[in-house]
Design a protein around this motif. Structure first.
Motif, PDB file in Angstrom:
ATOM      1  N   VAL A 107       0.863  -1.241  -0.035  1.00 25.40           N
ATOM      2  CA  VAL A 107       0.212   0.178  -0.015  1.00 25.40           C
ATOM      3  C   VAL A 107       0.959   1.019   0.012  1.00 25.40           C
ATOM      4  CG1 VAL A 107      -1.891   1.309   1.003  1.00 25.40           C
ATOM      5  CG2 VAL A 107      -1.529  -1.596   1.472  1.00 25.40           C
ATOM      6  N   VAL A 108       0.683   2.043  -1.156  1.00 21.54           N
ATOM      7  CA  VAL A 108       1.781   3.089  -1.245  1.00 21.54           C
ATOM      8  C   VAL A 108       1.087   4.464  -1.609  1.00 21.54           C
ATOM      9  CG1 VAL A 108       3.639   4.050  -2.745  1.00 21.54           C
ATOM     10  CG2 VAL A 108       3.525   1.693  -2.124  1.00 21.54           C
ATOM     11  N   GLU A 109       1.345   5.370  -0.957  1.00 20.13           N
ATOM     12  CA  GLU A 109       0.869   6.833  -1.579  1.00 20.13           C
ATOM     13  C   GLU A 109       1.912   7.900  -1.277  1.00 20.13           C
ATOM     14  OE1 GLU A 109      -2.544   8.037   0.702  1.00 20.13           O
ATOM     15  OE2 GLU A 109      -3.696   6.149   0.070  1.00 20.13           O
ATOM     16  N   ASN A 110       1.972   8.599  -2.356  1.00 23.24           N
ATOM     17  CA  ASN A 110       3.097   9.743  -2.415  1.00 23.24           C
ATOM     18  C   ASN A 110       4.359   9.265  -2.177  1.00 23.24           C
ATOM     19  OD1 ASN A 110       1.290  11.689  -2.693  1.00 23.24           O
ATOM     20  ND2 ASN A 110       0.810  11.565  -0.379  1.00 23.24           N
ATOM     21  N   ASP A 111       4.574   7.875  -2.969  1.00 22.70           N
ATOM     22  CA  ASP A 111       5.806   7.246  -2.748  1.00 22.70           C
ATOM     23  C   ASP A 111       6.284   6.702  -1.393  1.00 22.70           C
ATOM     24  OD1 ASP A 111       6.474   7.282  -5.385  1.00 22.70           O
ATOM     25  OD2 ASP A 111       7.648   9.214  -5.281  1.00 22.70           O
ATOM     26  N   GLN A 112       5.297   6.503  -0.541  1.00 25.65           N
ATOM     27  CA  GLN A 112       5.506   6.415   0.936  1.00 25.65           C
ATOM     28  C   GLN A 112       4.793   4.825   1.020  1.00 25.65           C
ATOM     29  OE1 GLN A 112       7.519   7.533   3.508  1.00 25.65           O
ATOM     30  NE2 GLN A 112       8.253   8.973   1.694  1.00 25.65           N
ATOM     31  N   LEU A 113       5.605   3.994   1.538  1.00 25.56           N
ATOM     32  CA  LEU A 113       5.066   2.519   2.020  1.00 25.56           C
ATOM     33  C   LEU A 113       4.329   2.736   3.316  1.00 25.56           C
ATOM     34  CD1 LEU A 113       5.085  -0.497   1.372  1.00 25.56           C
ATOM     35  CD2 LEU A 113       7.091  -0.640   2.849  1.00 25.56           C
ATOM     36  N   LEU A 114       2.896   2.479   3.057  1.00 27.40           N
ATOM     37  CA  LEU A 114       2.058   2.683   4.224  1.00 27.40           C
ATOM     38  C   LEU A 114       1.880   1.212   4.730  1.00 27.40           C
ATOM     39  CD1 LEU A 114      -0.552   5.182   2.818  1.00 27.40           C
ATOM     40  CD2 LEU A 114       1.785   5.670   4.126  1.00 27.40           C
ATOM     41  N   GLY A 115       1.900   0.345   3.976  1.00 31.06           N
ATOM     42  CA  GLY A 115       1.418  -1.159   4.800  1.00 31.06           C
ATOM     43  C   GLY A 115       1.567  -2.161   3.450  1.00 31.06           C
ATOM     44  N   LEU A 116       1.257  -3.486   4.048  1.00 26.86           N
ATOM     45  CA  LEU A 116       1.377  -4.521   3.140  1.00 26.86           C
ATOM     46  C   LEU A 116       0.228  -5.475   3.565  1.00 26.86           C
ATOM     47  CD1 LEU A 116       3.183  -5.966   1.013  1.00 26.86           C
ATOM     48  CD2 LEU A 116       3.961  -7.267   2.882  1.00 26.86           C
ATOM     49  N   ILE A 117      -0.594  -5.698   2.321  1.00 26.38           N
ATOM     50  CA  ILE A 117      -1.828  -6.451   2.612  1.00 26.38           C
ATOM     51  C   ILE A 117      -1.759  -7.580   1.806  1.00 26.38           C
ATOM     52  CG2 ILE A 117      -3.437  -4.765   3.089  1.00 26.38           C
ATOM     53  CD1 ILE A 117      -4.371  -4.733   0.223  1.00 26.38           C
ATOM     54  N   SER A 118      -2.259  -9.092   2.283  1.00 26.37           N
ATOM     55  CA  SER A 118      -2.001 -10.330   1.796  1.00 26.37           C
ATOM     56  C   SER A 118      -3.506 -10.620   1.143  1.00 26.37           C
ATOM     57  CB  SER A 118      -1.685 -11.264   2.673  1.00 26.37           C
ATOM     58  OG  SER A 118      -2.593 -11.191   3.693  1.00 26.37           O
ATOM     59  N   ILE A 119      -3.637 -11.558   0.668  1.00 28.26           N
ATOM     60  CA  ILE A 119      -4.671 -12.165  -0.074  1.00 28.26           C
ATOM     61  C   ILE A 119      -5.489 -12.489   1.240  1.00 28.26           C
ATOM     62  CG2 ILE A 119      -3.797 -14.564  -0.365  1.00 28.26           C
ATOM     63  CD1 ILE A 119      -6.040 -12.905  -2.919  1.00 28.26           C
ATOM     64  N   GLY A 120      -5.111 -13.238   2.211  1.00 24.61           N
ATOM     65  CA  GLY A 120      -5.679 -13.374   3.681  1.00 24.61           C
ATOM     66  C   GLY A 120      -6.394 -12.381   4.002  1.00 24.61           C
ATOM     67  N   ASP A 121      -5.788 -11.360   4.337  1.00 28.03           N
ATOM     68  CA  ASP A 121      -6.237  -9.987   4.872  1.00 28.03           C
ATOM     69  C   ASP A 121      -7.799  -9.780   3.866  1.00 28.03           C
ATOM     70  OD1 ASP A 121      -4.110  -9.675   6.751  1.00 28.03           O
ATOM     71  OD2 ASP A 121      -3.036  -8.615   5.153  1.00 28.03           O
ATOM     72  N   LEU A 122      -7.693  -9.827   2.985  1.00 25.48           N
ATOM     73  CA  LEU A 122      -8.594  -9.566   1.932  1.00 25.48           C
ATOM     74  C   LEU A 122      -9.783 -10.257   2.058  1.00 25.48           C
ATOM     75  CD1 LEU A 122      -6.664  -7.991  -1.051  1.00 25.48           C
ATOM     76  CD2 LEU A 122      -7.933  -6.801   0.742  1.00 25.48           C
ATOM     77  N   VAL A 123      -9.609 -11.539   2.116  1.00 25.80           N
ATOM     78  CA  VAL A 123     -10.467 -12.712   2.169  1.00 25.80           C
ATOM     79  C   VAL A 123     -11.214 -12.485   3.388  1.00 25.80           C
ATOM     80  CG1 VAL A 123     -10.909 -15.066   2.567  1.00 25.80           C
ATOM     81  CG2 VAL A 123      -9.537 -14.293   0.491  1.00 25.80           C
ATOM     82  N   LYS A 124     -10.503 -12.195   4.530  1.00 23.79           N
ATOM     83  CA  LYS A 124     -11.290 -12.109   5.752  1.00 23.79           C
ATOM     84  C   LYS A 124     -11.958 -10.700   5.911  1.00 23.79           C
ATOM     85  CE  LYS A 124     -10.149 -10.906  10.804  1.00 23.79           C
ATOM     86  NZ  LYS A 124     -11.234  -9.932  10.896  1.00 23.79           N
ATOM     87  N   ALA A 125     -11.687  -9.782   5.096  1.00 22.67           N
ATOM     88  CA  ALA A 125     -12.500  -8.541   5.337  1.00 22.67           C
ATOM     89  C   ALA A 125     -13.825  -8.840   4.499  1.00 22.67           C
ATOM     90  CB  ALA A 125     -11.546  -7.434   4.515  1.00 22.67           C
ATOM     91  N   ALA A 126     -13.465  -9.489   3.227  1.00 29.31           N
ATOM     92  CA  ALA A 126     -14.770  -9.846   2.467  1.00 29.31           C
ATOM     93  C   ALA A 126     -15.743 -10.714   3.126  1.00 29.31           C
ATOM     94  CB  ALA A 126     -14.200 -10.613   1.102  1.00 29.31           C
ATOM     95  N   MET A 127     -15.223 -11.539   3.941  1.00 31.22           N
ATOM     96  CA  MET A 127     -16.136 -12.696   4.814  1.00 31.22           C
ATOM     97  C   MET A 127     -16.767 -11.545   5.766  1.00 31.22           C
ATOM     98  SD  MET A 127     -13.794 -15.986   5.027  1.00 31.22           S
ATOM     99  CE  MET A 127     -14.650 -16.543   6.304  1.00 31.22           C
ATOM    100  N   ASP A 128     -16.042 -10.961   6.483  1.00 28.23           N
ATOM    101  CA  ASP A 128     -16.820  -9.925   7.326  1.00 28.23           C
ATOM    102  C   ASP A 128     -18.021  -9.234   6.593  1.00 28.23           C
ATOM    103  OD1 ASP A 128     -15.067 -10.875   9.471  1.00 28.23           O
ATOM    104  OD2 ASP A 128     -13.530  -9.120   9.433  1.00 28.23           O
ATOM    105  N   ASP A 129     -17.631  -8.535   5.532  1.00 25.66           N
ATOM    106  CA  ASP A 129     -18.487  -7.766   4.862  1.00 25.66           C
ATOM    107  C   ASP A 129     -19.914  -8.635   4.552  1.00 25.66           C
ATOM    108  OD1 ASP A 129     -17.031  -5.372   4.896  1.00 25.66           O
ATOM    109  OD2 ASP A 129     -16.443  -5.777   2.669  1.00 25.66           O
TER     110      ASP A 129
END
Length: 143
Positions: A107-129
């Motif tokens: 996850v990058v904004e203005n050339d700054q690294l803000l974080g890293l997300i994995s497929i697992g993070d996204l699947v968890k979020a989709a399941m929560d939704d």
């Protein structure tokens, strides 16, 4: 829709491990093993220069019979890194990762690294939704 910003906020560990492109692959793999992670972001002068995953190691070191202690990260990293911003949706990220066969997105904004997300993070979020939507529909039906 859940955004990457919300996914990052909900992560148990928000630490993003990075390594310099001139570090050895052995250093990178040792750090990944020590931290229990499958990918590490390669950063040069504060800017994302690449990403190194277990898949890169397997395909570019083990299968090509290179040596981890004298090969640099820059020699085997994925240099064309796809990134997302905090405003991207979970659905957009899942689609991108599926289409490009990725397991991690910086996850990058203005050339700054803000974080890293994995497929697992996204699947968890989709399941929560989905669970939230089901609850809302049940409440609507119940009156």
């Amino acid at each position: 829709m859940t955004t990457v910003a919300q996914v990052l906020q909900d992560k148990v560990s928000q630490t993003v491990y990075t390594i310099h492109p001139e570090a050895t692959v052995l250093e990178a793999i040792s750090l990944m093993a020590d931290k229990g992670i499958g990918a590490i972001v390669v950063v040069h002068e504060g800017i994302v220069a690449g990403i190194l995953s277990e898949r890169d190691y397997t395909r570019k070191i083990a299968l090509m019979q290179r040596k981890s202690f004298d090969t640099t990260v820059s020699e085997i990293m994925t240099a064309k890194v796809l990134t997302v911003t905090r405003s991207a949706t979970v659905e957009d990220c899942l689609e991108l990762m599926t289409d490009k066969h990725l397991r991690h997105l910086p996850v990058v904004e203005n050339d700054q690294l803000l974080g890293l997300i994995s497929i697992g993070d996204l699947v968890k979020a989709a399941m929560d939704d989905q669970h939230k939507l089901i609850e809302q529909l049940q409440q609507y039906i119940s009156g």
